[in-house]
Design a protein around this motif. Structure first.
Motif, short mmCIF file in Angstrom:
data_model
loop_
_atom_site.label_atom_id
_atom_site.label_comp_id
_atom_site.label_asym_id
_atom_site.label_seq_id
_atom_site.Cartn_x
_atom_site.Cartn_y
_atom_site.Cartn_z
N THR A 80 -9.57 -5.24 -4.69
CA THR A 80 -8.99 -6.14 -3.71
C THR A 80 -9.17 -7.60 -4.14
O THR A 80 -8.49 -8.49 -3.63
N GLY A 81 -10.09 -7.85 -5.05
CA GLY A 81 -10.36 -9.19 -5.56
C GLY A 81 -11.52 -9.11 -6.53
O GLY A 81 -12.05 -8.02 -6.78
N SER A 131 -5.08 -11.29 -2.40
CA SER A 131 -4.21 -10.82 -3.48
C SER A 131 -3.54 -11.98 -4.18
O SER A 131 -3.47 -12.01 -5.43
N SER A 166 0.84 -1.19 0.00
CA SER A 166 0.00 0.00 0.00
C SER A 166 0.88 1.25 0.00
O SER A 166 1.83 1.36 0.78
N THR A 177 -6.01 -13.68 -6.43
CA THR A 177 -6.23 -12.90 -7.65
C THR A 177 -5.15 -13.19 -8.68
O THR A 177 -5.44 -13.42 -9.87
N VAL A 200 -1.91 -5.10 -8.05
CA VAL A 200 -2.27 -5.98 -6.93
C VAL A 200 -1.50 -5.51 -5.70
O VAL A 200 -0.28 -5.38 -5.74
N THR A 201 -2.22 -5.28 -4.62
CA THR A 201 -1.58 -4.88 -3.36
C THR A 201 -1.08 -6.12 -2.63
O THR A 201 -1.86 -6.96 -2.17
N PHE A 228 -2.36 -11.33 2.83
CA PHE A 228 -2.44 -11.13 1.38
C PHE A 228 -3.01 -12.36 0.65
O PHE A 228 -2.71 -12.60 -0.51
#
Length: 357
Positions: A205-206, A250, A10, A253, A229-230, A247
């Protein structure tokens, strides 16, 4: 066709670096079409950010859209959606009608269907079913699962009945916002405006199953798909983590989109990983330290007195909010800040909302 991830924690500058890259490319290739897909609530802010960053202060070949806005853009081009979209108020009215008609058949909800908020909760649950492609047959299976308690089985039976009747009523009449993306998947291949475009997905976030279905179609027709993607730069994005890990979403994803790309013959380029001090916290070392270590398994100690973080204990929520309001008001009056510079975040909105109104 290619898929590329931009990874970083972030505040590491994923969005800004990606926007700068897109702006530079759009100036070199004015004939190329660029689409930036963001969550609905971020679309206006993203437009403002891109316009402020653009040297010409105008976006000619860059579009900022949400999933739903993309769908309506495609429908306008292809004529895909034939039925009108039923808004939230319409859903509530339809569910109230169905609940009254089926009241005698409800096992558990019959006595509470008239209570304030009940229909709203049912509507929210049905929306979740649609987004995650849960059909009423699946609810029937769960009712007969030996691990399900009798009380939960009754709730599932009532939800199945209301869900089935709701879908039957809408059939050939209306389209819900949750079904828009499903319709989009059927016509997106006909949209010439999307073919060969460069797509950026930022701020998510997804994704829900239906959104992954749309992304699969976009991977097939777009020239390039870039996804921010974080995730901590020290984490392996391709490693499957348990859901308790920070995570995990993430990582899911990244792995899901990578699998979709491989299934459709789309190359996966080397990800861009932004590490080091986050740009957002460059002037706030205590916050940068917190971002690197919060909810991680390793531990470390910040060796200085934090200037950007304060902890205050109050007797009750009213005093907390009163103190926060005084601080904000003082900073606006004395330091020249704006009210839009502040955000108040709580994990218990129902409790604090009573005092904030």
């Amino acid at each position: 066709m290619a898929l590329q991830f931009v990874l970083g924690g972030s505040g590491s500058g994923k969005s800004r670096d990606t926007y700068q890259r897109i702006i530079a490319d759009s100036l070199k290739h004015p004939e190329q079409r660029y689409i930036i897909l963001v969550p609905e609530q971020f679309s206006l802010q993203t437009q403002k950010t891109l316009v402020s960053m653009h040297p010409r202060k105008g976006l000619l070949n860059i579009d900022i859209l949400s999933f739903n806005r993309l769908a309506y853009r495609v429908f306008a081009e292809t004529g895909g959606a034939k039925r009108p979209v039923l808004e939230e108020t319409g859903k509530t009215l339809v569910l109230q009608k169905i609940a009254q008609e089926q009241k005698k058949n409800l096992k558990l909800f019959a006595s509470s269907i008239q209570k304030p908020g009940c229909i709203s909760q049912v509507k929210s649950q049905i929306s979740e079913f649609m987004q995650y492609q849960v059909d009423d047959g699946r609810l029937t299976e769960l009712q007969h699962d030996g691990a399900v308690s009798p009380l939960l089985a009754c709730k599932l039976a009532d939800m199945e009945l209301l869900y089935r009747e709701f879908r039957a009523y809408l059939k050939k009449r209306y389209l819900t916002s949750e079904e828009v993306l499903d319709v989009l998947c059927g016509v997106i291949g006909e949209a010439k405006s999307l073919r060969g475009s460069i797509l950026v997905l930022d701020g998510f976030t997804g994704f829900t199953p239906i959104q992954y279905k749309v992304l699969q179609e976009l991977l097939r027709i777009c020239r390039s798909v870039i996804v921010t993607v974080t995730i901590d730069g020290r984490e392996d994005p391709y490693e499957k983590h348990g859901w308790h890990r920070l995570f995990a979403m993430s990582s899911q994803t990244v792995t899901t989109l990578t699998a979709l790309a491989k299934q459709n013959g789309v190359s996966v380029e080397k990800p861009v990983t932004l590490t080091g001090e986050g740009k957002r916290f460059a002037a706030a070392p205590a916050l940068a330290f917190l971002e690197r270590h919060l909810f991680r398994y390793h531990r470390d100690v910040y060796g200085q007195k934090p200037q950007e973080i304060r902890i205050r204990a109050s007797a009750n929520p009213r005093e907390e909010l009163s103190w926060a309001a005084r601080q904000i008001h003082a900073l606006v009056r004395k330091n020249g800040w704006h009210y839009r510079d502040f955000a108040i975040i709580t994990g218990d909105l129902n409790t604090y909302a009573n005092y904030a109104g």
